[in-house]
Scaffold this motif. Structure first.
Motif, PDB file in Angstrom:
ATOM      1  N   PRO A 300       0.914  -1.120   0.107  1.00 52.50           N
ATOM      2  CA  PRO A 300      -0.020   0.196   0.032  1.00 52.50           C
ATOM      3  C   PRO A 300       0.814   1.500  -0.043  1.00 52.50           C
ATOM      4  CG  PRO A 300      -0.715  -1.739   1.657  1.00 52.50           C
ATOM      5  CD  PRO A 300       0.321  -1.943   1.027  1.00 52.50           C
ATOM      6  N   LYS A 301       2.268   1.221   0.518  1.00 50.80           N
ATOM      7  CA  LYS A 301       2.973   2.253   0.608  1.00 50.80           C
ATOM      8  C   LYS A 301       3.699   2.680  -0.951  1.00 50.80           C
ATOM      9  CE  LYS A 301       2.234   3.508   4.620  1.00 50.80           C
ATOM     10  NZ  LYS A 301       1.536   4.627   4.835  1.00 50.80           N
ATOM     11  N   LEU A 302       3.611   1.966  -1.830  1.00 55.07           N
ATOM     12  CA  LEU A 302       4.158   1.817  -3.003  1.00 55.07           C
ATOM     13  C   LEU A 302       3.708   3.277  -3.753  1.00 55.07           C
ATOM     14  CD1 LEU A 302       6.064   0.372  -4.837  1.00 55.07           C
ATOM     15  CD2 LEU A 302       4.227  -0.548  -6.258  1.00 55.07           C
ATOM     16  N   ALA A 303       4.841   3.928  -4.221  1.00 55.65           N
ATOM     17  CA  ALA A 303       4.481   5.346  -4.759  1.00 55.65           C
ATOM     18  C   ALA A 303       4.089   6.422  -4.037  1.00 55.65           C
ATOM     19  CB  ALA A 303       3.575   5.228  -6.056  1.00 55.65           C
ATOM     20  N   SER A 304       4.003   6.183  -2.529  1.00 50.60           N
ATOM     21  CA  SER A 304       3.515   6.963  -1.639  1.00 50.60           C
ATOM     22  C   SER A 304       4.843   8.229  -1.383  1.00 50.60           C
ATOM     23  CB  SER A 304       3.346   6.270  -0.199  1.00 50.60           C
ATOM     24  OG  SER A 304       4.506   6.020   0.152  1.00 50.60           O
ATOM     25  N   PRO A 305       4.334   9.416  -1.177  1.00 48.93           N
ATOM     26  CA  PRO A 305       5.085  10.524  -0.930  1.00 48.93           C
ATOM     27  C   PRO A 305       5.985  10.181   0.704  1.00 48.93           C
ATOM     28  CG  PRO A 305       3.168  11.248  -0.125  1.00 48.93           C
ATOM     29  CD  PRO A 305       2.817   9.656  -0.886  1.00 48.93           C
ATOM     30  N   VAL A 306       7.438  10.519   0.623  1.00 39.31           N
ATOM     31  CA  VAL A 306       8.191  10.161   1.701  1.00 39.31           C
ATOM     32  C   VAL A 306       8.665  11.411   2.060  1.00 39.31           C
ATOM     33  CG1 VAL A 306      10.056   8.563   2.657  1.00 39.31           C
ATOM     34  CG2 VAL A 306       8.592   7.797   1.085  1.00 39.31           C
ATOM     35  N   LEU A 307       8.637  11.876   3.107  1.00 34.58           N
ATOM     36  CA  LEU A 307       9.174  13.132   3.934  1.00 34.58           C
ATOM     37  C   LEU A 307      10.481  12.902   3.999  1.00 34.58           C
ATOM     38  CD1 LEU A 307       6.493  14.360   6.282  1.00 34.58           C
ATOM     39  CD2 LEU A 307       6.997  15.347   4.099  1.00 34.58           C
ATOM     40  N   VAL A 308      11.542  14.203   3.748  1.00 38.74           N
ATOM     41  CA  VAL A 308      12.937  14.224   4.268  1.00 38.74           C
ATOM     42  C   VAL A 308      13.146  15.517   4.911  1.00 38.74           C
ATOM     43  CG1 VAL A 308      13.628  12.776   2.261  1.00 38.74           C
ATOM     44  CG2 VAL A 308      13.474  15.294   1.959  1.00 38.74           C
ATOM     45  N   ASP A 309      14.155  15.208   5.742  1.00 39.17           N
ATOM     46  CA  ASP A 309      14.712  16.442   6.495  1.00 39.17           C
ATOM     47  C   ASP A 309      15.526  17.360   5.740  1.00 39.17           C
ATOM     48  OD1 ASP A 309      17.234  15.478   6.669  1.00 39.17           O
ATOM     49  OD2 ASP A 309      16.886  14.509   8.608  1.00 39.17           O
ATOM     50  N   ILE A 310      16.124  18.609   6.345  1.00 36.72           N
ATOM     51  CA  ILE A 310      16.727  19.426   5.676  1.00 36.72           C
ATOM     52  C   ILE A 310      17.999  18.849   4.829  1.00 36.72           C
ATOM     53  CG2 ILE A 310      18.129  20.297   7.505  1.00 36.72           C
ATOM     54  CD1 ILE A 310      16.600  22.509   4.970  1.00 36.72           C
ATOM     55  N   GLY A 312      18.118  15.942   3.543  1.00 35.55           N
ATOM     56  CA  GLY A 312      17.919  14.821   2.727  1.00 35.55           C
ATOM     57  C   GLY A 312      17.681  13.638   3.293  1.00 35.55           C
ATOM     58  N   LYS A 313      17.830  13.152   4.573  1.00 37.30           N
ATOM     59  CA  LYS A 313      17.719  12.191   5.238  1.00 37.30           C
ATOM     60  C   LYS A 313      16.219  11.750   5.681  1.00 37.30           C
ATOM     61  CE  LYS A 313      22.380  12.763   7.372  1.00 37.30           C
ATOM     62  NZ  LYS A 313      23.140  12.752   8.646  1.00 37.30           N
ATOM     63  N   LEU A 314      15.911  10.515   6.007  1.00 34.56           N
ATOM     64  CA  LEU A 314      14.455  10.123   6.302  1.00 34.56           C
ATOM     65  C   LEU A 314      14.424  10.666   7.910  1.00 34.56           C
ATOM     66  CD1 LEU A 314      14.196   6.500   4.965  1.00 34.56           C
ATOM     67  CD2 LEU A 314      13.475   8.677   3.883  1.00 34.56           C
ATOM     68  N   PRO A 315      13.237  11.521   8.311  1.00 29.63           N
ATOM     69  CA  PRO A 315      13.160  11.670   9.826  1.00 29.63           C
ATOM     70  C   PRO A 315      12.999  10.196  10.444  1.00 29.63           C
ATOM     71  CG  PRO A 315      11.726  12.876   8.241  1.00 29.63           C
ATOM     72  CD  PRO A 315      12.626  11.943   7.288  1.00 29.63           C
ATOM     73  N   GLN A 316      13.117  10.118  11.621  1.00 26.75           N
ATOM     74  CA  GLN A 316      13.100   9.114  12.381  1.00 26.75           C
ATOM     75  C   GLN A 316      11.691   8.567  12.318  1.00 26.75           C
ATOM     76  OE1 GLN A 316      13.162   9.268  16.728  1.00 26.75           O
ATOM     77  NE2 GLN A 316      14.498   7.626  16.905  1.00 26.75           N
ATOM     78  N   SER A 317      10.665   9.628  12.445  1.00 28.69           N
ATOM     79  CA  SER A 317       9.370   9.016  12.324  1.00 28.69           C
ATOM     80  C   SER A 317       8.845   8.299  10.891  1.00 28.69           C
ATOM     81  CB  SER A 317       8.213  10.290  12.385  1.00 28.69           C
ATOM     82  OG  SER A 317       8.625  11.260  11.190  1.00 28.69           O
ATOM     83  N   VAL A 318       9.661   8.556   9.977  1.00 26.44           N
ATOM     84  CA  VAL A 318       9.395   8.049   8.668  1.00 26.44           C
ATOM     85  C   VAL A 318       9.984   6.810   8.591  1.00 26.44           C
ATOM     86  CG1 VAL A 318       9.827   7.937   6.264  1.00 26.44           C
ATOM     87  CG2 VAL A 318       9.198   9.899   7.328  1.00 26.44           C
ATOM     88  N   SER A 319      11.137   6.697   9.106  1.00 27.75           N
ATOM     89  CA  SER A 319      11.919   5.004   9.186  1.00 27.75           C
ATOM     90  C   SER A 319      11.252   4.171  10.018  1.00 27.75           C
ATOM     91  CB  SER A 319      13.417   5.509   9.482  1.00 27.75           C
ATOM     92  OG  SER A 319      13.499   6.069  10.923  1.00 27.75           O
ATOM     93  N   LYS A 320      10.872   4.810  11.165  1.00 29.37           N
ATOM     94  CA  LYS A 320      10.238   4.099  12.336  1.00 29.37           C
ATOM     95  C   LYS A 320       8.928   3.217  11.745  1.00 29.37           C
ATOM     96  CE  LYS A 320      13.523   4.055  15.129  1.00 29.37           C
ATOM     97  NZ  LYS A 320      14.294   2.687  15.208  1.00 29.37           N
ATOM     98  N   SER A 321       8.209   4.055  10.927  1.00 26.43           N
ATOM     99  CA  SER A 321       6.898   3.839  10.549  1.00 26.43           C
ATOM    100  C   SER A 321       6.862   2.759   9.499  1.00 26.43           C
ATOM    101  CB  SER A 321       6.188   4.952   9.516  1.00 26.43           C
ATOM    102  OG  SER A 321       4.987   4.594   8.867  1.00 26.43           O
ATOM    103  N   PHE A 322       7.991   2.527   8.581  1.00 24.58           N
ATOM    104  CA  PHE A 322       8.074   1.483   7.537  1.00 24.58           C
ATOM    105  C   PHE A 322       8.633   0.163   8.411  1.00 24.58           C
ATOM    106  CE2 PHE A 322       8.164   4.838   4.317  1.00 24.58           C
ATOM    107  CZ  PHE A 322       7.295   4.237   3.660  1.00 24.58           C
ATOM    108  N   GLU A 323       9.582   0.497   9.364  1.00 22.48           N
ATOM    109  CA  GLU A 323       9.998  -0.607  10.332  1.00 22.48           C
ATOM    110  C   GLU A 323       8.596  -1.276  10.936  1.00 22.48           C
ATOM    111  OE1 GLU A 323      14.340   1.092  11.396  1.00 22.48           O
ATOM    112  OE2 GLU A 323      12.914   0.974  13.017  1.00 22.48           O
TER     113      GLU A 323
END
Length: 388
Positions: A300-310, A312-323
């Protein structure tokens, strides 16, 4: 049992056709046209069976089996081993064993990718060299299925097998294919050209993905249609040394154990080296199940938007969400004792802006198998020990 006159009632199970919510038992049986048998059964059409009676309703009865074909026997043995099994069948036209095997992916697609393990039988006269070619074709089919996210294991008859000259299967590099050479000697007259793949398929479908079908406590094979261990073609088991050699050569056969009644599989090898991560059926079924669960969780997350920080890294909330999505998918396998543990990690430093790829690393720790139990045993004389 009492010898007095009586009315004896045996309680049966499976008549309600109830199915567990798990799909691990969903299996397939692919076979060729035989000698003009089953004329009413359409070619290349998948049919779903939940009982032996379903097969009989399609015209598949013991009367249709003959010296070249064993469809009814294999189905009967499948449901004997697993009355709650779920079996897709397909009849196809083919000139050789290899050609029948080549229809495996077609059958899987017609079954909407639901099949987790498939047995394939062929009525044609076949040498063992042709069986080896069928193994290679089966691995190609299984590899295609994994690429298309519908993985399954293949169980083949060891047609043309000779216990005295059988080559090792370890070098065939077919990690998703197993070869069964077991046959009930009492059935050899009726089925001289077939192996007990239906029996093996039923055992695999009954097992958790982490379980070995040679587990003594759970998989006693003795019953109607399987009473005396032997090899395909009616070959008798001559020595324990022969069994040891065939075990090392990675065949699946049946045997007895001294001091215990019943017949049992020797192990669950695949046609690859014993050092491979995928050397046994349960290894493959475990990774296949994890593959399906992780894909279902992430799709369901395929082609979804992914936020990055200033940076260009993944915010912890994003990486933890996928984990978290992956962990939720795999936790059920731990709870069901199908894996021992797992770890999931999403690296926040990955450059998703440049690649549009989100990389997830998942590792599972499998359940161990007690293939050997070693005991140190000796005498002890309490008075012979210097306790000073």
């Amino acid at each position: 049992m009492s010898t007095l006159n009586d009315v004896v009632i045996t309680k049966l199970s499976g008549g309600l056709g109830r199915r567990t919510p798990e799909q691990d038992m969903v299996s397939g049986l692919l076979f060729d046209e035989g000698s003009g048998i089953l004329s009413s059964l359409e070619f290349d059409k998948v049919q779903r069976l939940v009982s032996l009676e379903d097969a009989e309703a399609l015209g598949i009865t013991a009367d249709f089996d003959n010296h070249q074909q064993s469809v009814y026997y294999q189905i009967q043995q499948f449901f004997r081993m697993n009355p709650s099994g779920d079996l897709y069948i397909m009849r196809t036209q083919a000139a050789s064993y290899e050609d029948v095997v080549g229809k495996a992916m077609d059958m899987q697609e017609k079954a909407n990718g639901n099949i987790r393990q498939m047995a394939i039988i062929c009525s044609k006269a076949t040498t063992f060299a042709q069986t080896q070619a069928a193994v290679a074709k089966a691995q190609t089919q299984a590899a295609l299925a994994y690429t298309d996210y519908m993985p399954f294991e293949v169980i083949l008859e060891g047609k043309g097998f000779d216990a005295d000259t059988a080559p090792s299967l370890a070098e065939l590099n077919a990690e998703n294919v197993s070869v069964v050479v077991a046959m009930d000697l009492e059935k050899a007259v009726d089925y001289p050209n077939t192996a007990a793949v239906g029996l093996a398929l039923g055992a695999v479908s009954k097992a958790k993905v982490s379980e070995n079908i040679a587990w003594i406590e759970k998989f006693n094979l003795t019953g109607e249609g399987f009473a005396k261990a032997g090899f395909i073609g009616g070959q008798e088991i001559k020595t324990l040394g022969t069994l040891s050699e065939l075990n090392d050569k990675r065949y699946i056969f049946t045997k007895t154990h001294t001091g215990l009644a019943g017949l049992y599989f020797n192990d669950s090898p695949t046609c690859t080296a014993g050092t491979s991560d995928f050397a046994y059926v349960e290894n493959n079924r475990t990774i296949n199940k994890a593959t399906r669960l992780l894909r279902t969780a992430l799709l369901p997350k395929l082609a979804s938007p992914v936020l990055v920080d200033i940076d260009g890294k993944l915010p912890q909330s994003v990486s933890k969400s996928f984990e978290g999505l992956c962990r939720s998918a795999l936790e059920a396998m731990v709870a069901n004792q199908e894996v021992s543990a797992f770890d999931v990690y999403v690296d926040p430093k990955q450059n998703i802006l440049a690649t549009s790829e989100l990389k997830v690393k998942a590792e599972i720790t499998p359940i161990g198998t007690a293939r050997k139990i070693l005991v140190d045993l000796g005498f002890q004389n309490p008075f012979g020990i210097d306790k000073a």
